[in-house]
Design a protein around this motif. Structure first.
Motif, PDB file in Angstrom:
ATOM      1  N   ASP A 249      82.934 -11.852  43.044  1.00  0.00           N
ATOM      2  CA  ASP A 249      84.361 -11.805  43.356  1.00  0.00           C
ATOM      3  C   ASP A 249      85.020 -13.175  43.190  1.00  0.00           C
ATOM      4  O   ASP A 249      86.132 -13.282  42.667  1.00  0.00           O
ATOM      5  CB  ASP A 249      84.600 -11.276  44.769  1.00  0.00           C
TER       6      ASP A 249
ATOM      7  N   TYR B 281      91.606 -12.891  38.166  1.00  0.00           N
ATOM      8  CA  TYR B 281      91.561 -11.472  38.529  1.00  0.00           C
ATOM      9  C   TYR B 281      91.468 -11.348  40.044  1.00  0.00           C
ATOM     10  O   TYR B 281      91.044 -12.271  40.734  1.00  0.00           O
ATOM     11  CB  TYR B 281      90.360 -10.796  37.870  1.00  0.00           C
ATOM     12  N   CYS B 282      91.850 -10.178  40.557  1.00  0.00           N
ATOM     13  CA  CYS B 282      91.810  -9.970  42.012  1.00  0.00           C
ATOM     14  C   CYS B 282      90.383 -10.001  42.533  1.00  0.00           C
ATOM     15  O   CYS B 282      90.099 -10.627  43.550  1.00  0.00           O
ATOM     16  CB  CYS B 282      92.467  -8.645  42.384  1.00  0.00           C
TER      17      CYS B 282
ATOM     18  N   SER C  21      85.872  -6.045  40.232  1.00  0.00           N
ATOM     19  CA  SER C  21      86.181  -4.744  39.634  1.00  0.00           C
ATOM     20  C   SER C  21      87.345  -4.817  38.647  1.00  0.00           C
ATOM     21  O   SER C  21      87.506  -3.923  37.817  1.00  0.00           O
ATOM     22  CB  SER C  21      86.467  -3.704  40.713  1.00  0.00           C
ATOM     23  N   ASP C  22      88.148  -5.885  38.714  1.00  0.00           N
ATOM     24  CA  ASP C  22      89.275  -6.044  37.801  1.00  0.00           C
ATOM     25  C   ASP C  22      88.912  -6.748  36.494  1.00  0.00           C
ATOM     26  O   ASP C  22      89.740  -6.835  35.591  1.00  0.00           O
ATOM     27  CB  ASP C  22      90.401  -6.824  38.478  1.00  0.00           C
TER      28      ASP C  22
END
Length: 69
Positions: free
Chosen positions: A28, A36-37, A40-41
């Motif tokens: 993450d 990206y956030c 998953s992005d």
């Protein structure tokens, strides 16, 4: 916190090195620093070859630096 490296499994390319609580947090954090956030992005082509997060120790970091000189 511990230090992790995130690499592309297929190529071995280092995508990110930094502090995180665990492997999932490292994914993450890498994605966030890339704009990206979260993981998953990330675009599919980045994740397609598989990614691996490994904790970096002082000995491994020194070895890696020596190999790249």
């Amino acid at each position: 916190m511990r230090v992790f490296q995130v690499r592309q499994r297929a190529t071995g390319a280092i995508l990110w090195t930094g502090a995180a609580m665990n492997e999932l947090a490292a994914f993450d954090a890498m994605a966030h620093e890339a704009g990206y956030c979260d993981f998953s992005d990330l675009p599919e082509h980045v994740r397609a070859g598989g990614l691996v997060a490994e904790q970096v120790t002082a000995a491994a970091a020194a070895s890696s630096l020596a190999q790249h000189r």
